[in-house]
Design an enzyme around this catalytic site. Structure first.
Site, PDB file in Angstrom:
ATOM      1  N   ASP A   1      46.291  43.228  42.990  1.00  0.00           N
ATOM      2  CA  ASP A   1      46.355  41.856  42.506  1.00  0.00           C
ATOM      3  C   ASP A   1      47.788  41.348  42.550  1.00  0.00           C
ATOM      4  OD1 ASP A   1      45.908  39.405  41.376  1.00  0.00           O
ATOM      5  OD2 ASP A   1      45.676  40.166  39.333  1.00  0.00           O
TER       6      ASP A   1
ATOM      7  N   ARG B   1      37.540  37.446  36.900  1.00  0.00           N
ATOM      8  CA  ARG B   1      36.313  36.810  36.413  1.00  0.00           C
ATOM      9  C   ARG B   1      35.584  36.058  37.528  1.00  0.00           C
ATOM     10  NH1 ARG B   1      39.909  33.686  32.173  1.00  0.00           N
ATOM     11  NH2 ARG B   1      41.028  35.635  32.498  1.00  0.00           N
TER      12      ARG B   1
ATOM     13  N   ASP C   1      44.124  47.478  39.182  1.00  0.00           N
ATOM     14  CA  ASP C   1      43.250  46.350  38.880  1.00  0.00           C
ATOM     15  C   ASP C   1      41.842  46.552  39.402  1.00  0.00           C
ATOM     16  OD1 ASP C   1      43.231  44.071  37.353  1.00  0.00           O
ATOM     17  OD2 ASP C   1      43.580  42.714  39.042  1.00  0.00           O
TER      18      ASP C   1
ATOM     19  N   ASP D   1      45.591  33.743  39.419  1.00  0.00           N
ATOM     20  CA  ASP D   1      45.749  35.089  38.868  1.00  0.00           C
ATOM     21  C   ASP D   1      44.632  35.436  37.889  1.00  0.00           C
ATOM     22  OD1 ASP D   1      46.964  37.548  38.627  1.00  0.00           O
ATOM     23  OD2 ASP D   1      48.373  36.901  37.073  1.00  0.00           O
TER      24      ASP D   1
ATOM     25  N   LYS E   1      34.755  45.390  38.151  1.00  0.00           N
ATOM     26  CA  LYS E   1      35.771  44.604  38.855  1.00  0.00           C
ATOM     27  C   LYS E   1      36.535  45.503  39.829  1.00  0.00           C
ATOM     28  CE  LYS E   1      40.222  42.305  38.000  1.00  0.00           C
ATOM     29  NZ  LYS E   1      41.224  41.956  36.962  1.00  0.00           N
TER      30      LYS E   1
ATOM     31  N   GLU F   1      41.572  35.946  38.701  1.00  0.00           N
ATOM     32  CA  GLU F   1      40.629  36.146  39.803  1.00  0.00           C
ATOM     33  C   GLU F   1      39.524  37.128  39.471  1.00  0.00           C
ATOM     34  OE1 GLU F   1      42.334  39.843  39.642  1.00  0.00           O
ATOM     35  OE2 GLU F   1      43.395  37.943  39.492  1.00  0.00           O
TER      36      GLU F   1
ATOM     37  N   LYS G   1      52.438  36.899  40.699  1.00  0.00           N
ATOM     38  CA  LYS G   1      52.952  37.645  39.560  1.00  0.00           C
ATOM     39  C   LYS G   1      54.431  37.953  39.762  1.00  0.00           C
ATOM     40  CE  LYS G   1      48.703  40.274  38.532  1.00  0.00           C
ATOM     41  NZ  LYS G   1      48.506  39.905  37.123  1.00  0.00           N
TER      42      LYS G   1
END
Length: 455
Positions: free
Chosen positions: A228, A309, A246, A305, A223, A307, A235
């Protein structure tokens, strides 16, 4: 790192021993050394420096509970005076000692301009070139992961991850291809594009290949969400503060790839990194939108949020087209995993009991613990959508790491051996050899398993 660890047989003697062996070691020392240790009230714990009759350093002893632990000597390099020290330790301890010695020297000071310290560090001499070379390779791969995670997002966007992959490919004679921006739509990677399109930094799929085609195929997926914000489901400030990390999954697979390539493991390696910034703009994906993935599965966006996956699912679909022996993905995917296991024990999911057991055992041996979590299929019902094939996350927070893994499992075939690591990628407290900031979790365990399987 060659200035800190080298294959040599010269230097001030440095004895590193377990506490339960201290009395045996002490009985073999000169009366002068025994007297010095007694008169300085040394308690058979930590470092002791012993002088000769001229007051010069004669030898050093470092006593630990378990010298097999790969961070047992994580502070030693900072405690010894400059100079070269010749290691005296049992053969089974030397690899761990060498690795933790180097990890103790790690620091991320790229942005420090005031009071920057560059004090000279001692060098450890070890009369075993194989162990020295391997320890340096392990340390360099770990440092790569840390450096990538520690770098602020402004300097670690998708293009920078692509550059890092290219640098590794150049170093080890691999190849890198990148699918960038709207090319993702043209080549059917719609979820990667959807997550990254709101950013000024074009999303991309980074594809690194290395090795011989007749060797067993192992594919790593990482990933690469370089920052993010949460997207439109923004967030809060506290949750966004460390979101430079992230992209930690991509850092992990690049570090693991470096271990594989530097040790010349006989596998056909592929590394896929969907690299994006999850930003906010007029064209950002919205809660309630429906996206058709590369696999043809339609996904309703319950929360922007969730995102990670989304970018991973297209990459996993592509990874599975080649029917590799093993697919392993790494991701900083859920806070739920941190609630379950804390920040220092990475959880993983596996479709293979044999692989899961092998990696768990490897992690215990090499001080890189991992913990298997259940792919509890009944929780898949929590991903049902009334208007699409599934949602990208459950509406309730319970079992969040499991439902995230079940989402990803939809994009790999049932007969595929697949592992999903949900990692923190960050130390929230300083420990010997493990400073605050970016950290590699699980890559030594996985590599040790791969090395045993494919040697």
């Amino acid at each position: 790192m060659n200035q800190l660890l080298r294959a040599d047989d010269k230097g001030t003697s440095l004895f590193i021993i377990n506490k339960n062996n201290y009395n045996d070691w002490l009985s073999e020392q000169t009366q002068q050394n025994q007297a010095w240790l007694a008169n300085t009230n040394y308690k058979a714990e930590g470092l002791a420096l012993l002088p000769n009759t001229q007051g010069e350093l004669s030898l050093a002893v470092f006593v630990v509970e378990d010298a097999r632990h790969f961070f047992a000597c994580g502070e030693l390099i900072k405690q010894l005076p400059p100079g070269q020290y010749l290691l005296h330790a049992t053969d089974e301890h030397q690899q761990a000692i060498c690795f933790s010695w180097l990890m103790g020297a790690y620091k991320f000071d790229r942005y420090v301009t005031k009071n920057k310290k560059n004090d000279p560090l001692p060098c450890l001499a070890v009369n075993n070139k194989t162990i020295v070379d391997s320890a340096i390779k392990y340390a360099e791969a770990t440092a790569l992961v840390r450096d990538l995670v520690n770098t602020p997002a402004a300097d670690m966007m998708p293009i920078d991850l692509g550059d890092c992959a290219q640098n590794l490919a150049d170093r080890y004679h691999g190849k890198v291809q990148q699918i960038i921006g709207d090319e993702l739509l043209e080549q059917n990677y719609p979820t990667i594009h959807a997550v990254g399109r709101a950013s000024a930094h074009a999303p991309r799929l980074i594809d690194l290949t290395w090795g011989k085609s007749h060797h067993p195929k192992v594919t790593l997926v990482g990933k690469g969400v370089c920052f993010d914000s949460g997207g439109l489901d923004l967030k809060p400030a506290a949750g966004m503060r460390n979101m430079k990390k992230d992209m930690g999954g991509s850092a992990h697979v690049l570090g693991l790839a470096q271990l594989i390539m530097s040790h010349n493991l006989p596998i056909n390696l592929r590394v896929l990194i969907p690299a994006v910034e999850n930003a906010v703009s007029s064209n950002a994906i919205r809660p309630g939108d429906v996206i058709t993935t590369r696999a043809g599965i339609t996904v309703e966006i319950h929360n922007t949020d969730a995102e990670g996956r989304l970018v991973l699912c297209d990459a996993l679909t592509e990874a599975d087209t080649e029917q590799p022996d093993l697919i392993i993905d790494f991701a900083t995917l859920t806070g739920a995993m941190r609630v379950a296991l804390g920040t220092e024990l990475p959880g993983f999911f596996s479709t293979s009991d044999e692989v899961a057991t092998g990696i768990t055992q490897a992690g215990s041996k090499i001080s890189d613990p991992v913990w298997r979590m259940p792919l509890y299929s009944p929780y898949g019902d929590l991903l049902k959508s009334s208007i699409a094939d599934m949602t990208n996350c459950a509406a309730i927070p319970f079992g969040g790491a499991i439902t995230a893994a079940l989402y990803l499992q939809e994009f790999v075939k049932k007969d595929t051996d697949w592992l999903h690591f949900d990692v923190m990628a960050f130390n929230i407290r300083a420990l010997p050899g493990r400073p605050l900031g970016g950290e590699a979790f699980g890559i030594r365990a996985v590599f040790d398993y791969l090395q045993t399987k494919y040697k």
